[in-house]
Design a protein around this motif. Sequence first.
Motif, PDB file in Angstrom:
ATOM      1  N   GLY A   1      28.586  36.049  30.236  1.00 24.66           N
ATOM      2  CA  GLY A   1      29.420  35.290  31.006  1.00 24.66           C
ATOM      3  C   GLY A   1      30.394  34.467  30.160  1.00 24.66           C
ATOM      4  O   GLY A   1      31.562  33.899  30.739  1.00 24.66           O
ATOM      5  N   LEU A   2      30.048  34.324  28.862  1.00 26.81           N
ATOM      6  CA  LEU A   2      31.302  33.817  27.993  1.00 26.81           C
ATOM      7  C   LEU A   2      32.456  34.769  27.873  1.00 26.81           C
ATOM      8  O   LEU A   2      33.419  34.143  27.940  1.00 26.81           O
ATOM      9  N   ALA A   3      32.162  35.889  28.053  1.00 29.02           N
ATOM     10  CA  ALA A   3      33.339  36.805  28.228  1.00 29.02           C
ATOM     11  C   ALA A   3      34.126  36.764  29.492  1.00 29.02           C
ATOM     12  O   ALA A   3      35.329  36.768  29.244  1.00 29.02           O
ATOM     13  N   VAL A   4      33.314  36.578  30.595  1.00 30.14           N
ATOM     14  CA  VAL A   4      34.140  36.457  31.909  1.00 30.14           C
ATOM     15  C   VAL A   4      35.049  34.992  31.781  1.00 30.14           C
ATOM     16  O   VAL A   4      36.024  35.057  32.273  1.00 30.14           O
TER      17      VAL A   4
ATOM     18  N   THR B   1      36.599  43.686  33.889  1.00 25.85           N
ATOM     19  CA  THR B   1      37.862  43.741  34.457  1.00 25.85           C
ATOM     20  C   THR B   1      38.915  42.691  33.934  1.00 25.85           C
ATOM     21  O   THR B   1      40.223  42.933  34.233  1.00 25.85           O
ATOM     22  N   LYS B   2      38.409  41.621  33.374  1.00 26.95           N
ATOM     23  CA  LYS B   2      39.537  40.587  32.684  1.00 26.95           C
ATOM     24  C   LYS B   2      40.090  41.664  31.430  1.00 26.95           C
ATOM     25  O   LYS B   2      41.531  41.383  31.336  1.00 26.95           O
ATOM     26  N   LEU B   3      39.371  42.431  30.862  1.00 28.18           N
ATOM     27  CA  LEU B   3      39.958  43.099  29.782  1.00 28.18           C
ATOM     28  C   LEU B   3      41.063  44.097  30.188  1.00 28.18           C
ATOM     29  O   LEU B   3      42.128  44.404  29.680  1.00 28.18           O
TER      30      LEU B   3
ATOM     31  N   ALA C   1      41.409  45.404  39.589  1.00 25.64           N
ATOM     32  CA  ALA C   1      41.783  45.524  38.437  1.00 25.64           C
ATOM     33  C   ALA C   1      41.922  46.840  38.042  1.00 25.64           C
ATOM     34  O   ALA C   1      42.894  47.275  37.184  1.00 25.64           O
ATOM     35  N   ALA C   2      41.025  47.724  38.245  1.00 24.76           N
ATOM     36  CA  ALA C   2      40.970  49.037  38.151  1.00 24.76           C
ATOM     37  C   ALA C   2      41.710  50.177  39.176  1.00 24.76           C
ATOM     38  O   ALA C   2      41.461  51.148  39.005  1.00 24.76           O
ATOM     39  N   ASP C   3      42.057  49.415  40.177  1.00 23.90           N
ATOM     40  CA  ASP C   3      42.630  50.275  41.317  1.00 23.90           C
ATOM     41  C   ASP C   3      41.541  51.368  41.842  1.00 23.90           C
ATOM     42  O   ASP C   3      41.797  52.440  41.876  1.00 23.90           O
ATOM     43  N   VAL C   4      40.387  50.815  42.168  1.00 26.63           N
ATOM     44  CA  VAL C   4      39.554  51.434  42.966  1.00 26.63           C
ATOM     45  C   VAL C   4      39.213  50.871  44.417  1.00 26.63           C
ATOM     46  O   VAL C   4      38.243  50.142  44.726  1.00 26.63           O
TER      47      VAL C   4
END
Length: 301
Positions: A119-122, A185-187, A261-264
């Motif tokens: 959650g912190l990463a998001v 996805t943020k990364l 983000a990843a084009d899927v």
Amino acid sequence: MASAIISVGLRLTGYDVASAVFLVPAVVAWLLLAALFADRLLLDRGTWKAQAETPAALTSIAATTVLGTRLSLQGRQGAAAALLIVAAALWPVLLPSVVRHWKPRLPGAGFLVCVATEGLAVLAGTLALAERQNWLMWAALGCFVLGLLLYAAVLPRFDVGQLRTGSGDQWVAGGALAISALAGTKLVTASAANGPLHWAPSAHGTLRVLTIVLLVLDLCWFAVLLVCEVRWPRPHYDVRRWSTVFPIGMTAVACLAVAAAADVPAAETAGRVLLWPSVALWVLVLVGAVRSALAGREPPV
């Protein structure tokens, strides 16, 4: 947590009015729980310490980060940053306390060590993209990696019997991977060659593949957990059913985010399909909670 993540999903799919409706209970619940947290910390330290040893304590961090992410999507970066500071301050206090009191066998709530960290990463990643802050993205990467390590540490301790007998929080086993994929996805967005930050472009391919793998693993968990619910029905209300709503909503949001983000493209379809069952389940659990509260007030027969 459940209300906020559904609000995020509705926002991502263009249902802004419905998203705002779900944001209201998310904010109200957060304020009430924050007041209760502060009250026990200041006036009932014994109860606070006892509760701080349980995995459920980490919902305070996860809920804060999810709400902050939703506010950031609405352009309220100051409020989102304030919530990130709150969550980051709670994390080094609560997480070690929970880990020190791990038992040999853990329920699904044990995976909240991963959920809180991811959650912190998001939230850090969301703010990094919104404010063009590379250092925040490095912080997001650190939390992302640590969250995966914590997931790996909990997995061998997970009581698989919870798949048959769990009262709702067994779904966190999958939800933790969903929020990990969302953090990924943020990364991925930040490392894209045409991204807003031009951050770590050499890692883009690896991060993209890892994020897709995390989503696939989450969907595998989703299928297993759904089959177990059908095989061993548990229709009665339990407060831990809120821990079912959140992972389903988070899986929907992760699918939508991975698609972008990843084009899927297939992931977007899955996300839109899964969003509505999470809304329906939210309503059902809320009805159960209200009925349970009313029944508790009735005089004994």
